[in-house]
Scaffold this motif. Structure first.
Motif, PDB file in Angstrom:
ATOM      1  N   GLU A  62     -73.425 -41.059 -18.627  1.00 56.52           N
ATOM      2  CA  GLU A  62     -72.460 -41.667 -19.537  1.00 56.52           C
ATOM      3  C   GLU A  62     -71.395 -40.660 -19.963  1.00 56.52           C
ATOM      4  OE1 GLU A  62     -74.882 -43.304 -22.665  1.00 56.52           O
ATOM      5  OE2 GLU A  62     -75.102 -45.222 -21.605  1.00 56.52           O
ATOM      6  N   LEU A  65     -69.047 -40.316 -17.010  1.00 59.43           N
ATOM      7  CA  LEU A  65     -68.190 -41.493 -16.921  1.00 59.43           C
ATOM      8  C   LEU A  65     -67.160 -41.527 -18.045  1.00 59.43           C
ATOM      9  CD1 LEU A  65     -70.680 -44.307 -15.867  1.00 59.43           C
ATOM     10  CD2 LEU A  65     -68.685 -43.516 -14.591  1.00 59.43           C
ATOM     11  N   ASP A  66     -67.551 -41.123 -19.246  1.00 55.43           N
ATOM     12  CA  ASP A  66     -66.603 -41.092 -20.366  1.00 55.43           C
ATOM     13  C   ASP A  66     -65.433 -40.164 -20.073  1.00 55.43           C
ATOM     14  OD1 ASP A  66     -67.905 -42.934 -21.978  1.00 55.43           O
ATOM     15  OD2 ASP A  66     -69.072 -41.415 -23.044  1.00 55.43           O
ATOM     16  N   GLN A  68     -64.410 -39.115 -16.941  1.00 57.57           N
ATOM     17  CA  GLN A  68     -63.664 -39.446 -15.721  1.00 57.57           C
ATOM     18  C   GLN A  68     -63.085 -40.860 -15.741  1.00 57.57           C
ATOM     19  OE1 GLN A  68     -66.035 -38.576 -12.270  1.00 57.57           O
ATOM     20  NE2 GLN A  68     -66.021 -36.374 -12.665  1.00 57.57           N
ATOM     21  N   VAL A  69     -63.775 -41.797 -16.362  1.00 61.06           N
ATOM     22  CA  VAL A  69     -63.309 -43.185 -16.417  1.00 61.06           C
ATOM     23  C   VAL A  69     -63.458 -43.659 -17.868  1.00 61.06           C
ATOM     24  CG1 VAL A  69     -63.548 -45.490 -15.413  1.00 61.06           C
ATOM     25  CG2 VAL A  69     -64.272 -43.492 -14.102  1.00 61.06           C
ATOM     26  N   GLN A  71     -62.340 -45.964 -19.650  1.00 58.22           N
ATOM     27  CA  GLN A  71     -62.405 -47.394 -19.948  1.00 58.22           C
ATOM     28  C   GLN A  71     -63.662 -48.077 -19.374  1.00 58.22           C
ATOM     29  OE1 GLN A  71     -60.142 -48.789 -21.963  1.00 58.22           O
ATOM     30  NE2 GLN A  71     -59.241 -46.752 -22.162  1.00 58.22           N
ATOM     31  N   TRP A  72     -64.597 -47.347 -18.818  1.00 59.36           N
ATOM     32  CA  TRP A  72     -65.730 -47.972 -18.155  1.00 59.36           C
ATOM     33  C   TRP A  72     -66.598 -48.810 -19.074  1.00 59.36           C
ATOM     34  CZ3 TRP A  72     -70.992 -47.294 -18.930  1.00 59.36           C
ATOM     35  CH2 TRP A  72     -71.378 -46.235 -19.791  1.00 59.36           C
ATOM     36  N   ARG A  73     -66.713 -48.413 -20.320  1.00 56.64           N
ATOM     37  CA  ARG A  73     -67.531 -49.196 -21.252  1.00 56.64           C
ATOM     38  C   ARG A  73     -66.879 -50.538 -21.566  1.00 56.64           C
ATOM     39  NH1 ARG A  73     -71.653 -45.971 -23.860  1.00 56.64           N
ATOM     40  NH2 ARG A  73     -71.236 -43.765 -23.540  1.00 56.64           N
ATOM     41  N   LYS A  74     -65.580 -50.567 -21.676  1.00 59.20           N
ATOM     42  CA  LYS A  74     -64.871 -51.804 -21.984  1.00 59.20           C
ATOM     43  C   LYS A  74     -64.910 -52.764 -20.801  1.00 59.20           C
ATOM     44  CE  LYS A  74     -61.856 -49.733 -25.369  1.00 59.20           C
ATOM     45  NZ  LYS A  74     -60.521 -49.310 -25.727  1.00 59.20           N
ATOM     46  N   SER A  75     -64.840 -52.244 -19.586  1.00 61.43           N
ATOM     47  CA  SER A  75     -64.881 -53.130 -18.417  1.00 61.43           C
ATOM     48  C   SER A  75     -66.280 -53.695 -18.211  1.00 61.43           C
ATOM     49  CB  SER A  75     -64.427 -52.385 -17.163  1.00 61.43           C
ATOM     50  OG  SER A  75     -65.338 -51.343 -16.864  1.00 61.43           O
ATOM     51  N   ASP A  76     -67.312 -53.008 -18.683  1.00 63.34           N
ATOM     52  CA  ASP A  76     -68.689 -53.476 -18.517  1.00 63.34           C
ATOM     53  C   ASP A  76     -69.032 -54.568 -19.527  1.00 63.34           C
ATOM     54  OD1 ASP A  76     -71.197 -53.392 -17.217  1.00 63.34           O
ATOM     55  OD2 ASP A  76     -72.017 -52.238 -18.903  1.00 63.34           O
ATOM     56  N   HIS A  79     -68.962 -58.413 -18.491  1.00 65.39           N
ATOM     57  CA  HIS A  79     -69.916 -58.972 -17.526  1.00 65.39           C
ATOM     58  C   HIS A  79     -71.184 -59.397 -18.166  1.00 65.39           C
ATOM     59  CE1 HIS A  79     -67.180 -56.667 -14.958  1.00 65.39           C
ATOM     60  NE2 HIS A  79     -67.442 -57.636 -14.067  1.00 65.39           N
TER      61      HIS A  79
END
Length: 79
Positions: A62, A65-66, A68-69, A71-76, A79
């Motif tokens: 995590e 990912l925080d 490097q990406v 926005q990954w938490r918002k895109s998840d 779903h």
């Protein structure tokens, strides 16, 4: 006549089935009351250690990912 038909199964139940049932029931109750065996305790500790390692790995992933990406938490969440 009808009661004679029921007497034999009732006697068989009381003489054979009921005692076995009671013995097995109270044996299982005693085993539950004794708690974990040494092997079960070792296995439980191993599983706890594995869960702790997995938790640390998830936190590391995590963090990566925080950074490097972001926005990954918002895109998840969608779903």
């Amino acid at each position: 006549m009808d009661t004679e038909i029921l007497i034999v199964p009732i006697i068989i139940f009381l003489v054979i089935v009921a005692p076995i049932w009671l013995v097995l029931h109270y044996r299982s109750k005693r085993q539950v009351g004794q708690g974990l065996t040494e092997d079960e305790f070792v296995l439980l500790n191993d599983l706890k250690q594995q869960a702790d390692k997995m938790s640390q790995r998830i936190e590391t992933l995590e963090t990566i990912l925080d950074s490097q990406v972001p926005q990954w938490r918002k895109s998840d969440e969608g779903h």
